[in-house]
Design a protein around this motif. Structure first.
Motif, PDB file in Angstrom:
ATOM      1  N   LEU A 209      11.928  -0.857   3.023  1.00  0.00           N
ATOM      2  CA  LEU A 209      10.641  -0.203   2.817  1.00  0.00           C
ATOM      3  C   LEU A 209       9.810  -0.355   4.092  1.00  0.00           C
ATOM      4  O   LEU A 209      10.044  -1.272   4.866  1.00  0.00           O
TER       5      LEU A 209
ATOM      6  N   GLN B 124       4.220   3.158  -4.431  1.00  0.00           N
ATOM      7  CA  GLN B 124       3.258   2.783  -3.388  1.00  0.00           C
ATOM      8  C   GLN B 124       3.960   2.035  -2.250  1.00  0.00           C
ATOM      9  O   GLN B 124       3.631   2.216  -1.082  1.00  0.00           O
ATOM     10  N   ALA B 125       4.941   1.218  -2.620  1.00  0.00           N
ATOM     11  CA  ALA B 125       5.610   0.399  -1.607  1.00  0.00           C
ATOM     12  C   ALA B 125       6.428   1.250  -0.643  1.00  0.00           C
ATOM     13  O   ALA B 125       6.696   0.832   0.478  1.00  0.00           O
TER      14      ALA B 125
ATOM     15  N   ASN C 152       3.274  -1.486   3.694  1.00  0.00           N
ATOM     16  CA  ASN C 152       2.754  -1.497   2.332  1.00  0.00           C
ATOM     17  C   ASN C 152       2.900  -2.870   1.686  1.00  0.00           C
ATOM     18  O   ASN C 152       2.648  -3.035   0.502  1.00  0.00           O
ATOM     19  N   GLY C 153       3.364  -3.834   2.432  1.00  0.00           N
ATOM     20  CA  GLY C 153       3.378  -5.199   1.938  1.00  0.00           C
ATOM     21  C   GLY C 153       4.737  -5.746   1.550  1.00  0.00           C
ATOM     22  O   GLY C 153       4.874  -6.928   1.283  1.00  0.00           O
ATOM     23  N   PHE C 154       5.746  -4.882   1.460  1.00  0.00           N
ATOM     24  CA  PHE C 154       7.062  -5.361   1.038  1.00  0.00           C
ATOM     25  C   PHE C 154       8.143  -4.844   1.988  1.00  0.00           C
ATOM     26  O   PHE C 154       8.092  -3.699   2.418  1.00  0.00           O
TER      27      PHE C 154
ATOM     28  N   THR D 153      -0.621  -2.330  -3.210  1.00  0.00           N
ATOM     29  CA  THR D 153       0.733  -1.896  -3.540  1.00  0.00           C
ATOM     30  C   THR D 153       1.184  -2.673  -4.762  1.00  0.00           C
ATOM     31  O   THR D 153       1.273  -3.897  -4.726  1.00  0.00           O
ATOM     32  N   THR D 154       1.432  -1.960  -5.844  1.00  0.00           N
ATOM     33  CA  THR D 154       1.852  -2.654  -7.067  1.00  0.00           C
ATOM     34  C   THR D 154       3.152  -2.092  -7.627  1.00  0.00           C
ATOM     35  O   THR D 154       3.711  -2.656  -8.553  1.00  0.00           O
ATOM     36  N   ASN D 155       3.605  -0.976  -7.089  1.00  0.00           N
ATOM     37  CA  ASN D 155       4.859  -0.431  -7.615  1.00  0.00           C
ATOM     38  C   ASN D 155       5.667   0.187  -6.485  1.00  0.00           C
ATOM     39  O   ASN D 155       5.205   0.274  -5.350  1.00  0.00           O
TER      40      ASN D 155
ATOM     41  N   ASN E  75      -4.744  -6.238  -3.001  1.00  0.00           N
ATOM     42  CA  ASN E  75      -4.524  -6.500  -4.424  1.00  0.00           C
ATOM     43  C   ASN E  75      -5.707  -7.224  -5.057  1.00  0.00           C
ATOM     44  O   ASN E  75      -5.980  -7.049  -6.230  1.00  0.00           O
TER      45      ASN E  75
ATOM     46  N   ILE F  25       9.047  -6.664  -4.987  1.00  0.00           N
ATOM     47  CA  ILE F  25       8.722  -5.477  -5.761  1.00  0.00           C
ATOM     48  C   ILE F  25      10.025  -4.972  -6.376  1.00  0.00           C
ATOM     49  O   ILE F  25      11.086  -5.046  -5.757  1.00  0.00           O
TER      50      ILE F  25
ATOM     51  N   ASN G  81      -1.881  -6.707   2.236  1.00  0.00           N
ATOM     52  CA  ASN G  81      -1.559  -6.271   0.878  1.00  0.00           C
ATOM     53  C   ASN G  81      -2.118  -7.224  -0.172  1.00  0.00           C
ATOM     54  O   ASN G  81      -2.562  -6.782  -1.233  1.00  0.00           O
TER      55      ASN G  81
END
Lengths: 458, 999
Positions: free
Chosen positions: B717, A180-181, B721-723, A175-177, A119, B671, A115
């Motif tokens: 989550l 997306q997460a 997706n990274g989180f 993934t920024t929000n 980014n 996030i 991720n």
């Protein structure tokens, strides 16, 4: 009335001290920054690149698990696990369950690194220096490609008949929000993930400089990884091509001794090496290769792992790797009499991920299999490795000789189960494509994303 | 001038009220009804006003009153009395329990219990004095209905798990708000991970406490709005009383021991079990010589102890414990006159814990000063200063936890022949830690409150308060290179400092008035602001020259360094109004608006209203004449409360620093979503209070339904997706329950006997999780899932042993027995929530003797012993086993619960209901036997009063739980794993003798 007035005013003033309360609710964090402000300048993006390596160096990835789990998965003739950590013990016993904590943390960290890379890629336009921009893009692609390669090797059964060729979910966007997460995506086929790995590494090779800061990706590191990826896939011609390129055209050379690559930092042999120091290290009393493998007389290490005696005694007694990289515990060590590998020694030790010796071994194996002698004959390449270990050459080595040399040279560096599967071996209690030799998709992930199909057997 | 509009308004109000201030002086004397001694410090107030005074050393008072006013006399430990002004010349108060007349602190004011419309439990000073309490909150255990307390373990200074009316949050805090003398204090443990968290409330000296009130229902708690969803605990400390200066001295000393020690195998049993385990193992003859236990032992442990230590029979489990002790000295000086009152107190408490190496001592000092500048203006200051030094034990999951010594085999020596500790043990012999290491927490804390109160009229005052709570925890750790952790670092020294400070300002007005003797109204309205600040820094140095050097100054390298700052703030506006009509119809409404820095600008403010009503039916004509029914009140209330106890910046998406050796980088850390808002609980409470036979028997019954929505859930989550999680408002939870309290004065003659019983029950259900499910972990059973109680046990069902072959059996998907652990399906296999719990308390007195017996019970909850994986697993590895494992399967046809031992084969070793047990218990919590020496015999010694007593804490425990103690909560596991035990030490049984002397 005068007295009353005095106090009265005092109280009124006190009361009015409050009108600015609302302002006081605006508090900014001091140890973090808002995502919106995180990647605004070239310097910010540069920091994010360092961030990807910091995740790579953590315990769930190269700090421990990516080197330890492949040794435990097919442990049979390799080592014994004596520790109490359930996650490792279960993997060693082929008794892994879907809650396995190691399977969980490695999955999560690999995707966290991916991720950050995802980014960085869309933020490159803030980097104005063209060279820096190329390098940063190359590093991000390198990390992403490398992580998908590691994920596939651990979580996918290489035998398509066993698990339908399911790979891992391929996530290539940032993934920024929250939306997306929380996106759910199922597993992509192994072939699709490999295509992506190839694309990332190929592009990384073209973008990366030949030298970089210590511990950072270079075009040579990307090529060396390419050689490893192709070898894993049995694409020996490509493996040969990349390993030969690194040996012949890279500026690396074998260290004169067998311990230097572990005990010294960034030696000439090292192609890509995870950097650690005393403060920023994956090693602590409950994590890290030294902790689990170590059984040092000064008490360092938990002596959770003992290399197999069969493997130990299969060394030539003159082998420096036998004499200098193995030890027996003494009375003051945690496991007196216990055999241990001396590759992992210190708290802040760097962790070599790819070193030149592996390139020689890949080239030798590929040449042997292809019946070629690109760069050098297998005999010569094996001789290079053996003579460094104080051994005489083997004339006309067989494939088995080469593979055995590979085991001696790369023992306890995270190759065992990957090689076992690649070679389609059946010598251990379970065959190469056994369900239990593949880590489970963590149950936690499946609860959060029902599209993930569990591996057979969990 | 912004004041210009307010000022005339207030001034005019002042003038209006001035005109009704017509007064005549009244004088009287107050004495004890029993022996006629004058009572000093009795509060005398004019009914429905805030005007009042206290009696002097001779028990006399003078007060200016209007003609038809009534006076209320109240004094701690005595029944309050209300009298018309013409009959106050000689007032005698009787000691008593008339709960209806007690004053109850309700937040920003007080109420008489009779007039309460909500549900509030009160513990007064009398009940907690002289008890060797680990910390003051434990006094609530078994005494307050609806308050469930789990002390976790017998570690000194450990945080307690307190749940008021069930659990109403998953990811945010479930602990109540603590308000000490008006200041909402920091009650979360500070300090570093991997050490036992210190209980920040342990520094508060129970002897300084006047009363503890628990606001349970939302109509009471809603005045604390956003922080009241888990209930509010209000602590009021003692103040000085006018009159002769009094000096009180107290001392107690005692010994303590574990409530229970567990039974493990002795050497002979161990050899018997493991000889079989080795014989039956699939590794027999593969990894070691066939049927040779000594060879197998050597293979797996690296030493020859099996063969050589034939004379060794070590009791490792008992090594974890030591004889504990406790001593406390306290002194209090109080007194004053009508203008100035003071109280000074000091306390020294020294405890040696029952767990090896555990020691705690604390000093507390307190100053309380009140001064009336004029008839209208009074000020006061209240400061408590505290220092606590705690030599801590490691957390349960640490190999250095002394209780983990019980895993060591009895055939291994504890000490070598030369007297040094044996280091060649299969697990770490952590006694080495006890000798060489230091793990100390030093807490400095001061809590204070400064106030000024101005009465515009006798009915209307303004109060301004400034409160603060500064806490400084310093953690000092040293790991000798002789020890496991220390060796890794060649000696490690660590120092962490955490400073948590909060200050707050409250300004409010209070008004009360009676019209035509029928309508009583009162109200309070104000604003409050609070700021929290936590600053922490820490440093670790490694490589020390030798064990004589323990500080970082002597360390060759720094391996960790950090400093952090975290801030948050709350701005609040609140109001509450009460109306009473004809002394029988009660109405209360309140509202609080809270703003918090923890939420984004648009979501920052929350509104928390409440409304409640009461009907004192016994005042109605149709019941007034009843002989047996002396009091009957029906009350009902609704309120909304909130919970914002999450991270300070949970709504944001953040990046933080990350390091790659010498290079510093950044990574996304969190996030978030902008619309994050409060977790809100709506609670309805219906209660009935009644008293019969002249209130000799009083009872309270409450039923409540508490629905929490918008749970602040760390929603899972997909980490791809990274989180891993996002904090969002999702999900709902429900708690509904009963509370029942009855108090009775069974005998009231010379021999007195009082009884009180409280029983509570609640049903918890997570009603919505947004499709998400939480699991406790690979060894834990806790699970959170919609439709089930929070943290219910979920996992494989153990079905015992196949008599034919000794295999462990589990239920498969169809519920049929299988011996293949891979086929074992997951089921609901337990519930950590009790069916009911409560307390049963009896108090006897005869002449100078008094006996207090307080007990506590919990019933119907399940416990899960995670340590079963190691200690009750029929010898799967060399850990010593609990004695019940000796009934293992030996031959076909054996009917037993314990499978055939097979070393390392995992027969019966998976997580399952095998280690789930009933956790019900009944415990004699406190017994105090005291004797008050008659005054006549003391006069010559110039002693006012003297009392000697013997007290016992945790005297007897009745339970079927096989582990150390059923009151348990392991400390290292996540909050969803309720009722889990993992080498958790038992509680302490403490017996003390003490004396109190007053001069």
């Amino acid at each position: 009335m005068k007295l009353i007035n005095k106090y009265f005013f005092l109280l009124i003033i006190l009361a009015l001290g409050f009108t600015r309360c609302n302002k006081k609710l605006d508090i900014e964090p001091e140890q973090s920054v808002d995502a919106i402000n995180a990647l605004r300048t070239a310097g910010d993006v540069e920091s994010a690149v360092v961030g990807t390596y910091s995740i790579l160096g953590s315990g769930p990835l190269y700090g421990n698990n990516l080197l330890l789990l492949p040794e435990l998965i097919v442990a049979d003739d390799n080592l014994d696990w004596y520790g109490t950590f359930k996650g490792f013990a279960d993997i060693y016993n082929s008794g892994t369950d879907k809650f396995n904590i190691e399977a969980q943390r490695t999955w999560a960290s690999a995707y966290a690194a991916i991720n950050v890379a995802n980014n960085i890629l869309p933020s490159l336009n803030v980097v104005s220096n063209a060279d820096a921009k190329k390098r940063i893009e190359g590093e991000a692609l390198f990390v992403r490609g490398l992580m998908y390669f590691e994920l596939l090797r651990l979580y996918s059964n290489p035998d398509p008949s066993k698990n339908g060729g399911l790979g891992v979910p391929l996530i290539l966007t940032a993934t920024t929000n929250e939306e997306q997460a929380s996106q759910k995506k199922g597993r992509d086929p192994i072939s699709a993930v490999y295509t992506s790995i190839m694309a990332d590494l190929t592009k990384a090779i073209s973008l990366l400089p030949s030298t970089n800061n210590p511990g950072r990706a270079t075009s040579w590191a990307a090529k060396a990884i390419m050689a490893r990826v192709h070898l894993q896939r049995g694409e020996y011609d490509k493996a040969l091509q990349f390993s030969n390129d690194v040996i012949e055209n890279g500026s690396f050379s074998l260290n004169s001794g067998v311990t230097a690559v572990f005990y010294n930092k960034n030696t000439p042999e090292s192609i890509f090496e995870i950097q650690q120091n005393d403060q920023n290290t994956a090693f602590n009393a409950n994590d890290g290769l030294t902790t689990f493998y170590g059984n040092w007389p000064n008490g360092v290490g938990r002596a959770d792992i003992e290399p197999s005696y069969d493997f130990y005694y299969s060394h030539d007694p003159a082998d420096k790797r036998f004499n200098e990289l193995f030890g027996f515990g003494e009375l003051t060590s945690p496991f007196p009499d216990g055999l241990y590998t001396k590759k992992w020694k210190e708290l802040g030790q760097n962790i070599p991920i790819i070193r030149l010796a592996e390139m020689y071994l890949i080239r030798a194996e590929a040449n042997q299999r292809l019946g070629s002698a690109v760069g050098a004959t297998p005999e010569d390449d094996i001789a290079v490795i053996r003579s460094r270990a104080g051994l005489s050459p083997i004339s006309n080595p067989t494939l088995n000789d080469i593979l055995m040399e590979r085991r001696f040279e790369l023992a306890f560096e995270g190759f065992r189960s990957h090689d076992y599967k690649r070679l389609r071996a059946t010598s251990a209690p379970l065959p190469w494509n056994a369900d239990r030799y593949v880590l489970p998709i963590p149950e936690r992930e499946r609860l959060a994303n029902e599209l993930l199909i569990q591996n057979v057997g969990y | 001038m912004r004041q210009s509009r307010i000022l005339p308004l207030l001034l005019s109000l002042l003038l209006i009220c001035q005109s009704v201030w017509a007064q005549t002086p009244v004088t009287g004397r107050v004495t004890d009804v029993r022996d006629g001694t004058p009572l000093s410090g009795v509060t005398v107030t004019i009914k429905n006003t805030n005007t009042g005074t206290t009696t002097d050393a001779n028990g006399t008072f003078t007060l200016n009153v209007s003609e038809n006013a009534r006076l209320i006399f109240s004094f701690v430990g005595y029944q309050s009395l209300e009298l018309p002004t013409n009959s106050v010349a000689n007032v005698s108060l009787s000691r008593g329990e008339n709960a209806l007349s007690e004053v109850v602190v309700v937040g920003y004011g007080t109420r008489i219990r009779r007039d309460l419309t909500g549900s509030v439990s009160k513990i007064s000073a009398r009940e907690i004095n002289n008890l060797p309490l680990p910390s003051f909150e434990s006094a609530l255990q078994g005494r307050a209905a609806g308050v469930f307390i789990n002390s976790g373990s017998g570690k000194l200074g450990q945080a307690l798990d307190i749940r008021i009316r069930g659990i109403s949050s998953i990811s945010a805090s479930t602990q109540p708000l603590f308000v000490i003398d008006g200041v909402p204090v920091v009650s979360q443990a500070l300090g570093t991970a991997n050490t036992e968290p210190d209980n920040p409330l342990a520094v508060i000296n129970p002897e300084d406490i006047e009363s503890i009130e628990v606001l349970k229902d939302a109509s009471s708690a809603a005045i604390y709005g956003s922080r009241a969803a888990n209930g509010v605990v209000i602590v009021t400390t003692k103040t000085g009383k006018a009159g002769k200066t009094r000096v009180n001295f107290g001392f107690y000393t005692g010994v303590s021991s574990p409530t229970k020690k567990q039974e493990f195998l002795n050497a002979a049993e161990y050899r018997e079990l493991f000889t079989d385990a080795i014989k039956n193992s699939s590794r027999n003859g593969v990894r070691y010589t066939r049927d040779d236990p000594a060879a197998a032992w050597k293979r797996y442990t690296g030493n020859n102890d099996w063969a050589t230590n034939t004379d060794v029979d070590a009791n490792w489990a008992d090594e974890a414990f030591q004889d504990g002790s406790v001593q406390q000295y306290s002194i209090a000086v109080s007194g004053g006159d009508n203008k100035t009152k003071f109280l000074l107190s000091g306390n020294y408490n020294d405890q040696k814990g029952i767990i090896l190496g555990n020691q705690l001592n604390k000093f507390t000092g307190k100053i309380n000063l009140d001064h009336n500048l004029s008839e209208r203006l009074k000020t006061g200051l209240n400061i408590a200063g505290l220092k606590m030094v705690n030599d801590r034990v490691p957390d349960d999951n640490d190999f250095a936890n002394p209780v983990q010594l019980n895993a060591l085999p009895p055939i291994q020596r504890i000490y070598n022949d030369d007297g040094t500790l044996n280091r060649q043990t299969i697990y770490y012999n952590n006694l080495i830690d006890q000798v060489a290491n230091i793990n100390r927490g030093i807490t400095f804390r001061s809590i204070g409150n400064l106030f000024a109160q101005y009465s515009f009229t006798k009915n209307f005052y303004f109060r301004s308060e400034f409160g603060f709570d500064w806490q400084d925890l310093e953690e000092e750790q040293f790991y000798s290179k002789e020890t496991e952790t220390g060796a890794t670092y060649n000696g490690l020294s660590a120092n962490y400092s955490t400073k948590a400070s909060t200050w707050n300002v409250r300004n409010y007005v209070n008004y009360s008035q009676t019209f035509k003797d029928l309508h009583e109204i009162s109200g309070v309205a104000g604003i409050e602001y609070q700021e929290y600040n936590t600053r922490a820094n820490g440093l670790q140095g490694a490589s020390l020259p030798n064990d004589q050097f323990k500080k970082i100054a002597s360390a060759a390298k720094i391996v960790f360094g950090s400093s952090t700052t975290n801030n948050s703030s709350f701005a609040s506006y609140f109001a509450r109004g009460n109306y009473k009509f004809n002394n029988r119809y009660l109405l209360q409404a309140s509202v609080r608006v809270d703003g918090s820095s923890r939420f984004a600008k648009d979501e920052r403010y929350g509104v928390f209203p409440s409304v409640s009503a009461g009907w004192i039916i016994s005042e109605e004509n149709f019941l007034r004449k009843s002989d047996w029914l002396s009091f009957l009140k029906l009350r009902a209330g609704y309120g909304r409360t909130g919970n914002a106890e999450i991270g300070n910046f949970a709504y944001r998406t953040l990046w933080g620093a990350a390091f790659y050796a010498d290079q510093a980088g950044i990574v996304p850390t969190q996030i978030g979503r902008d619309d994050l808002r409060w977790e809100t609980s709506d609670q309805v409470d219906i209660g009935l209070d009644f008293g019969i036979i002249k209130n000799r028997v009083t009872a309270e019954v409450d039923y409540y339904v508490k629905k929490t929505k918008d749970l602040l859930l760390n929603f899972q989550l997909p980490t791809q997706n990274g989180f891993g999680t996002i904090t969002k408002n999702i999900g709902k939870m429900e708690n509904r329950g009963w509370e029942f309290t009855v108090s009775s004065r069974n005998l009231v003659g010379a021999f007195k006997w009082n009884t009180s019983i409280n029983v509570s029950s609640y049903k918890n259900e997570v009603t919505d999780m947004g499709g998400s499910t939480l699991n406790g972990g690979s060894r834990q059973l806790g699970r959170v899932e919609a439709g089930k109680p929070f943290g219910y046990f979920y996992g494989p069902q153990y079905l015992g042993v196949d008599p034919a072959n000794g295999d462990a059996l589990y239920a498969d998907v169809a519920g049929k027995p299988t011996n293949d652990p891979d086929l074992a399906a997951d089921f609901e296999i337990g519930n950590p929530h009790p069916e009911f719990y409560g307390g049963f308390n009896n108090n006897f007195s005869y002449k100078g003797f008094d006996l207090d017996v307080q007990s506590q019970f919990v019933s119907g909850n399940d416990l899960y012993n995670i340590a079963g994986f190691f200690q009750s697993v029929n010898g799967d590895f060399y850990d010593n086993q609990t004695r019940d494992q000796m009934s293992y399967w030996r031959k076909p046809g054996d009917i037993t619960d314990v499978p055939q031992p097979r070393l390392l084969d995992g027969n019966g070793a998976i997580k399952s209901s095998r280690w789930v047990q009933d956790g019900s218990y009944f415990r004699i919590k406190n017994v105090v036997l005291g004797y008050t020496i008659p005054r006549n015999s003391l006069r010559r010694l110039k002693i006012e009063n003297a009392r000697v007593y013997v007290a016992a804490n945790n005297l007897f425990t009745f339970t079927d739980y096989k582990g150390y103690d059923p009151e348990v909560n392991a400390t290292y596991i996540s909050n969803i794993n309720l009722g889990h035990d993992f080498y958790t030490p038992p509680q302490a049984k403490t017996i003390t003798v003490g004396i109190n002397v007053g001069f």
